[in-house]
Motif scaffolding. Structure first.
Motif, PDB file in Angstrom:
ATOM      1  N   GLN A  66      -0.390  -9.839  -1.957  1.00  0.00           N
ATOM      2  CA  GLN A  66      -1.219  -9.901  -3.100  1.00  0.00           C
ATOM      3  C   GLN A  66      -2.359 -10.806  -3.424  1.00  0.00           C
ATOM      4  N   LYS A  67      -1.835 -12.120  -3.091  1.00  0.00           N
ATOM      5  CA  LYS A  67      -2.648 -13.421  -3.012  1.00  0.00           C
ATOM      6  C   LYS A  67      -3.784 -13.003  -2.129  1.00  0.00           C
ATOM      7  N   LEU A  68      -3.581 -12.488  -1.202  1.00  0.00           N
ATOM      8  CA  LEU A  68      -4.591 -12.260  -0.019  1.00  0.00           C
ATOM      9  C   LEU A  68      -5.582 -10.989  -0.506  1.00  0.00           C
ATOM     10  N   GLY A  69      -5.274 -10.349  -1.533  1.00  0.00           N
ATOM     11  CA  GLY A  69      -5.918  -9.180  -1.909  1.00  0.00           C
ATOM     12  C   GLY A  69      -5.533  -8.097  -1.284  1.00  0.00           C
ATOM     13  N   LEU A  70      -4.449  -7.811  -0.859  1.00  0.00           N
ATOM     14  CA  LEU A  70      -3.935  -6.649  -0.433  1.00  0.00           C
ATOM     15  C   LEU A  70      -3.387  -5.550  -1.507  1.00  0.00           C
ATOM     16  N   GLN A  71      -3.685  -4.255  -1.661  1.00  0.00           N
ATOM     17  CA  GLN A  71      -3.531  -3.393  -2.708  1.00  0.00           C
ATOM     18  C   GLN A  71      -2.659  -2.413  -2.238  1.00  0.00           C
ATOM     19  N   LYS A  72      -2.416  -1.622  -3.327  1.00  0.00           N
ATOM     20  CA  LYS A  72      -1.718  -0.560  -3.059  1.00  0.00           C
ATOM     21  C   LYS A  72      -2.320   0.570  -2.059  1.00  0.00           C
ATOM     22  N   GLY A  73      -1.365   0.828  -1.018  1.00  0.00           N
ATOM     23  CA  GLY A  73      -1.896   1.942  -0.120  1.00  0.00           C
ATOM     24  C   GLY A  73      -2.556   1.237   1.040  1.00  0.00           C
ATOM     25  N   ASP A  74      -3.048  -0.069   0.992  1.00  0.00           N
ATOM     26  CA  ASP A  74      -3.287  -0.893   2.096  1.00  0.00           C
ATOM     27  C   ASP A  74      -2.318  -0.850   3.197  1.00  0.00           C
ATOM     28  N   ARG A  75      -2.496  -0.679   4.435  1.00  0.00           N
ATOM     29  CA  ARG A  75      -1.566  -0.658   5.549  1.00  0.00           C
ATOM     30  C   ARG A  75      -1.267  -1.877   6.378  1.00  0.00           C
ATOM     31  N   ILE A  76      -0.056  -2.211   6.681  1.00  0.00           N
ATOM     32  CA  ILE A  76       0.356  -3.204   7.082  1.00  0.00           C
ATOM     33  C   ILE A  76       1.308  -3.162   8.146  1.00  0.00           C
TER      34      ILE A  76
END
Length: 570
Positions: A66-76
């Motif tokens: 979340q600190k990196l700016g990744l949000q709901k639905g982003d693929r990891i």
């Protein structure tokens, strides 16, 4: 749909329907961390991780995302063998609301690039030894961040000190990555990121939110991303927990199971039956980063696993180990075999050696994966059958040209309905419509159902051999070959024939020290098969090509034969 004949085969103790809690998969880790914080969740090469620790690590990883700016639905993307880091990353991504893309560490640069580009993954977690492979491809993808870890990061002292020297000896190089720019070190994330709790998103949708984007093997065309929701995975794991629960023993008298984690997590079967099952049920998982029969036997002997999800080639590898008699395998109580047909001979031998139960099941990536299995604890198993549908799962044998059921005992295409069936294929509307039809998942497998509701798979629709007008199912021929005392592994394919159209070719791996010839196998098969099913060609090999989960790559052998034909024509 006609009567669900399999329900009459269900024992009283096994429910035909389950209640599903509509909570995200990661919530089960939170509950186990509260309920049994000090119980061991993971054992890895001498290192133990307890449930509370696992939750804290996952929170740290989630907060960093979340600190990196990744949000709901982003693929990891997670490109790791079975390690604690894989489990931490998996649940950390879930806590952050992201969708996991499990990626095979054995993939080539081309295969990695394709999957990353198709999924649109923004971050990947990978091993240091795989980092150079990612660096050659990442600029052609949507990747913004690369998280790097090493096997030593979760090894106990002194293994963590010795490992870098072993790595350099084995791979010829040692990767050094700085924690800066697009590169992030897993150890730094766990050292610096806070382990503050992340609440469930108020907009969470149990039925629609994607937990996993799992890619098919790509045996026909390019691999497709299978969209699996939290509902798909949770329902399948709950059914698995119920099916493997030994209902002969009162629940309050049962000890938590110990699950042998040799099936890779980047395969949906390992992800469901080891990773997710263990955390949801509070079991200890013994992580095995790669299959080695000797090391696996040592692990079973020392750490006493009770559940052993596997594939036929894994069980075959154990049974054919020359020193198997030196190891105590009696802790194993239940095994469900998947990913490929289970030869009856293998089932019988494995049960005799371990004293446990080994049954064949069935599933596919598009169903999270399990849909059928034989019963474990009652004498209603039917050898050669994939068993009966799991709770809340409907199955039918269809003529898919008209989407009508065929008669009991007749061969048609196996079709599935149930809570575990995928949402669809990622960015492939047309292929989704072809595979999900009238509410049914068309599996591509040909089979039949008997009068007791047990299902039998005769072969893949595209693997049927048509020789002289006769339909020949490779599995039937393989079952006969597996009963030969000199054969360790085999696979049967159809090859072009100027007279019959196709003819049967068998690839054989002999048991160590066995003397097996073409003539002997020909005589043997003619005693056990109709003449038109008998292989006309035998090819002996040291090993057969396999996927990471141990499934024999039949299509690769077909492609090899086609290439030979083209070379001959040229």
């Amino acid at each position: 749909m006609t009567e669900k004949l399999w329900l009459k085969s269900y024992p009283e103790e096994v429910p035909t329907s389950l209640d599903y809690r509509e909570i995200p998969l990661q919530q089960y880790l939170s509950e186990m961390a509260d309920k049994t914080p000090d119980n061991v969740a993971i054992y890895f090469m001498g290192k133990e991780v307890r449930f509370k620790e696992l939750q804290q690590y996952a929170y740290k990883f989630a907060n960093y995302l979340q600190k990196l700016g990744l949000q709901k639905g982003d693929r990891i993307a997670i490109m790791l063998p079975n390690t604690p880091q894989a489990v931490v990353s998996f649940f950390g991504a879930m806590y952050a609301g992201c969708t996991v893309v499990m990626t095979n560490p054995l993939y080539t640069e081309r295969e990695v690039a394709y999957q990353l580009k198709d999924s649109g993954a923004k971050l990947i977690v990978t091993l240091d030894i795989l980092y150079p492979r990612i660096m050659k491809t990442w600029k052609d993808t949507d990747l913004e961040h690369i998280v790097v870890t090493g096997l030593k990061d979760f090894l106990p002292f002194p293994k963590n000190v010795v490992y870098p020297f072993m790595q350099r000896k084995e791979y010829g190089f040692k990767v050094s990555v700085e924690h800066q720019g697009v590169n992030h070190l897993f150890t730094e994330i766990l050292r610096t990121s806070p382990d503050t709790a992340i609440p469930i998103d108020e907009a969470f949708d149990f039925n629609e939110d994607l937990a996993l984007l799992q890619y098919t093997g790509g045996t026909t065309g390019f691999p497709k991303g299978v969209m699996l929701t939290h509902r798909n995975i949770v329902s399948n794991v709950q059914a698995c927990a119920m099916w493997t629960n030994d209902y002969r023993i009162p629940e309050d008298e049962q000890e938590p199971d110990v699950v042998l984690g040799v099936l890779p997590f980047f395969h949906v079967y390992g992800m469901t039956t080891v990773l997710a099952l263990s955390v949801m049920m509070g079991f200890k998982m013994l992580l095995v980063p790669k299959f080695d029969a000797t090391e696996l036997l040592k692990t079973i002997d020392k750490h006493k696993p009770t559940l052993f999800p596997g594939a036929p080639t894994i069980y075959i590898g154990i049974l054919n180990h020359p020193d198997i008699a030196k190891y105590d395998l009696s802790s194993i109580k239940a095994c469900i075999s998947g990913s490929a047909p289970l030869p009856v001979e293998v089932q019988d031998q494995f049960e005799e050696v371990t004293g446990g139960k080994l049954v064949e099941g069935y599933g596919l990536t598009e169903s999270s994966p399990v849909t059928h299995s034989n019963f474990l604890w009652i004498d209603r198993r039917v050898k050669g059958s994939i068993g009966v549908p799991w709770p809340d799962t409907d199955a039918a044998i269809m003529d898919t040209t008209t989407m009508t059921e065929v008669a009991v005992g007749e061969v048609g295409e196996l079709c599935i309905k149930g809570p575990q069936v995928m949402k669809g294929y990622w960015n492939r509307t047309e292929e989704t419509a072809q595979t999900l039809r009238d509410g049914w998942l068309l599996t591509g497998d040909m089979g039949y159902m008997n009068e007791d509701g047990y299902f039998f798979v005769v072969d893949r629709k595209k693997d049927i051999i048509i020789a002289g007008g006769y339909n020949i199912y490779p599995r039937e021929v393989e079952e006969v070959l597996y009963e030969h005392e000199g054969i360790q592994e085999c696979v049967v394919i159809g090859v072009p024939d100027p007279y019959r159209g196709e003819t049967v070719k068998a690839f054989i791996v002999k048991k160590e020290g066995a003397e097996v010839s073409d003539d002997e196998l020909n005589r043997y098969c003619r005693k056990n098969l109709a003449s038109y099913k008998v292989p006309r060609i035998y090819e002996f090999r040291e090993e057969l090509p396999k996927t990471a989960v141990g499934k024999i790559l039949r299509r690769q052998l077909v492609d090899e034969e086609k290439a030979k034909q083209n070379d001959n024509l040229a």
